[in-house]
Scaffold this active site. Structure first.
Site, mmCIF file in Angstrom:
data_model
loop_
_atom_site.group_PDB
_atom_site.id
_atom_site.type_symbol
_atom_site.label_atom_id
_atom_site.label_comp_id
_atom_site.label_asym_id
_atom_site.label_seq_id
_atom_site.Cartn_x
_atom_site.Cartn_y
_atom_site.Cartn_z
ATOM 1 N N LYS A 53 0.815 -1.223 0.000
ATOM 2 C CA LYS A 53 0.000 0.000 0.000
ATOM 3 C C LYS A 53 0.848 1.272 0.000
ATOM 4 O O LYS A 53 0.609 2.214 0.752
ATOM 5 C CB LYS A 53 -0.979 0.009 1.167
ATOM 6 C CG LYS A 53 -1.890 -1.210 1.242
ATOM 7 C CD LYS A 53 -2.522 -1.545 -0.101
ATOM 8 C CE LYS A 53 -3.454 -0.456 -0.606
ATOM 9 N NZ LYS A 53 -3.977 -0.776 -1.986
ATOM 10 N N SER A 75 2.906 0.662 -4.844
ATOM 11 C CA SER A 75 3.899 -0.251 -5.419
ATOM 12 C C SER A 75 3.407 -0.911 -6.704
ATOM 13 O O SER A 75 4.206 -1.140 -7.625
ATOM 14 C CB SER A 75 4.289 -1.323 -4.391
ATOM 15 O OG SER A 75 3.166 -2.089 -4.009
ATOM 16 N N HIS A 134 10.714 -7.894 -7.867
ATOM 17 C CA HIS A 134 9.855 -7.131 -6.960
ATOM 18 C C HIS A 134 9.008 -8.101 -6.130
ATOM 19 O O HIS A 134 8.615 -9.173 -6.600
ATOM 20 C CB HIS A 134 8.948 -6.166 -7.744
ATOM 21 C CG HIS A 134 7.906 -6.861 -8.576
ATOM 22 N ND1 HIS A 134 6.605 -7.042 -8.154
ATOM 23 C CD2 HIS A 134 7.979 -7.412 -9.814
ATOM 24 C CE1 HIS A 134 5.924 -7.669 -9.100
ATOM 25 N NE2 HIS A 134 6.726 -7.909 -10.111
ATOM 26 N N HIS A 190 6.944 -8.434 -1.822
ATOM 27 C CA HIS A 190 6.804 -7.984 -0.435
ATOM 28 C C HIS A 190 7.777 -8.767 0.454
ATOM 29 O O HIS A 190 7.379 -9.649 1.222
ATOM 30 C CB HIS A 190 5.361 -8.169 0.041
ATOM 31 C CG HIS A 190 4.373 -7.337 -0.728
ATOM 32 N ND1 HIS A 190 4.576 -6.011 -0.994
ATOM 33 C CD2 HIS A 190 3.166 -7.661 -1.268
ATOM 34 C CE1 HIS A 190 3.545 -5.534 -1.674
ATOM 35 N NE2 HIS A 190 2.687 -6.512 -1.863
ATOM 36 N N SER A 246 -0.692 4.600 -14.975
ATOM 37 C CA SER A 246 0.094 5.422 -14.060
ATOM 38 C C SER A 246 -0.442 5.374 -12.632
ATOM 39 O O SER A 246 0.305 5.321 -11.671
ATOM 40 C CB SER A 246 0.117 6.871 -14.548
ATOM 41 O OG SER A 246 0.738 6.959 -15.793
#
Length: 354
Positions: A81, A84, A138, A140, A283
């Site tokens: 949050k 990302s 990428h 978490h 975006s």
């Protein structure tokens, strides 16, 4: 000459001396011109030789740089949050055009701490998986120090963090209502209609100050103390890692500036990222649904906790570092940011090449 002077009238003697003087001046002038021409020729030859050497070095350097760039690995250990997904989608959109691979690190139940054996596997994969290089990873996952495993060439770490209360509010509603990225997916707390303010007033666990403790441990890493809520050691370690292990850490509130600076620093991955962020359809792709801003009372209650004070200290520290880096990289003109041109060069290079 003395005999000639005796036989020649004085008038002719004067003319002869004058002619001789003129001839000497002419000869000296010609000699000077020849010296100047020789100097110009020598300088031209020297410049040509320097250009040849520079060109050869550029070609050799370009080959070496290409090999070096193709061995690059970027790790974005994304905090939940913090926009990302929006940022990661830029990497996915550019990977084909800029010729690199994007890989998602999917851990079981999104556990940010890997087991020791998984740490070893991950480090080996990232380091030795040449077919995937250059690579953008990428996921978490909390920070992992590659040097602990004997790796000399470390990956490039980047990240983004967010105002801690705003991040918690966004996560609270995300667990209940999801977002516009995958609107049909059932979320863990779906059906719970309680607002964030109602949760705070009731002292609920999902909005408790302890839930703020996330950005610090993500930067602190895989040490046990990192995950001890309220640890001052963890805060200092997170700061240390941010300054020493991360190339750039941005903030959600200034994401476009972060993208612009990454494009300037890592064009191998992010060439075209700024324009894509400004004009692309993805975006601001992911927006939490049904999110309601908390009241001042709820915010004030959370800000009384030591946990918020520590997470906010880390956020303010990160923001200060980011703005410092940005101030030395860009300038603002007519409301737009522009990257500064190269502001250094090399001179007095010795020993001279032959």
């Amino acid at each position: 000459m003395g005999l000639l002077r005796l036989k020649m009238p004085p008038k002719f003697q004067l003319l002869a001396l004058l002619a001789f003087a003129i001839a000497m001046i002419f000869l000296e002038n010609q000699i000077q011109k020849l010296e100047e021409s020789r100097g110009k020729l020598e300088r031209a030859i020297a410049r040509h030789e320097v250009r040849e050497i520079e060109q050869r070095h550029i070609q050799e350097g370009a080959k070496e740089a290409l090999v070096e760039e193709d061995d690059l690995v970027v790790i974005y250990n994304r905090v939940p949050k913090t926009a990302s997904t929006s940022f990661t989608n830029i990497a996915y959109d550019l990977c084909n055009k800029n010729h690199y691979h994007v890989l998602h690190i999917n851990t079981t139940k999104n556990n940010p701490v890997m087991s020791l054996q998984d740490q070893v596997r991950f480090v080996k994969n990232v380091t030795l998986w040449k077919e995937m290089k250059p690579a953008f990873y990428h996921g978490h996952v909390s920070f992992l120090d590659f040097t602990k495993f004997g790796i000399k060439k470390k990956p490039i770490y980047i990240n983004v963090i967010r105002d801690p209360i705003e991040r918690l509010v966004s996560y609270y509603y995300f667990l209940r209502f999801g977002d516009d990225y995958r609107p049909g997916l059932r979320r863990r707390k779906q059906g719970d209609k309680k607002t964030f303010d109602e949760c705070v007033a009731a002292g609920g666990s999902d909005c408790a100050p302890e839930k703020l403790w996330l950005q610090i441990p993500f930067f602190c890493g895989h040490y046990s103390e990192c995950w001890n809520i309220g640890s001052k050691w963890a805060l200092e370690q997170a700061k240390y890692n941010l300054v020493n292990e991360y190339m750039l850490v941005g903030v959600t509130e200034e994401l476009e500036d972060f993208v612009m600076m990454l494009e300037a620093a890592l064009p191998r991955f992010f060439k075209g990222a700024t324009e894509l962020f400004r004009t692309g359809k993805k975006s601001h792709l992911r927006k939490t649904s049904e999110k309601k801003p908390p009241t001042k009372e709820s915010i004030a209650r959370l800000q009384q906790s030591d946990i918020w004070k520590m997470e906010n200290e880390f956020y303010e520290f990160t923001l200060e570092q980011f703005q410092y880096v940005r101030a030395h990289a860009v300038r603002e003109k007519d409301g737009e940011l522009y990257l500064l041109a190269q502001n250094f060069f090399y001179e007095k290079i010795y020993p001279k090449t032959t």
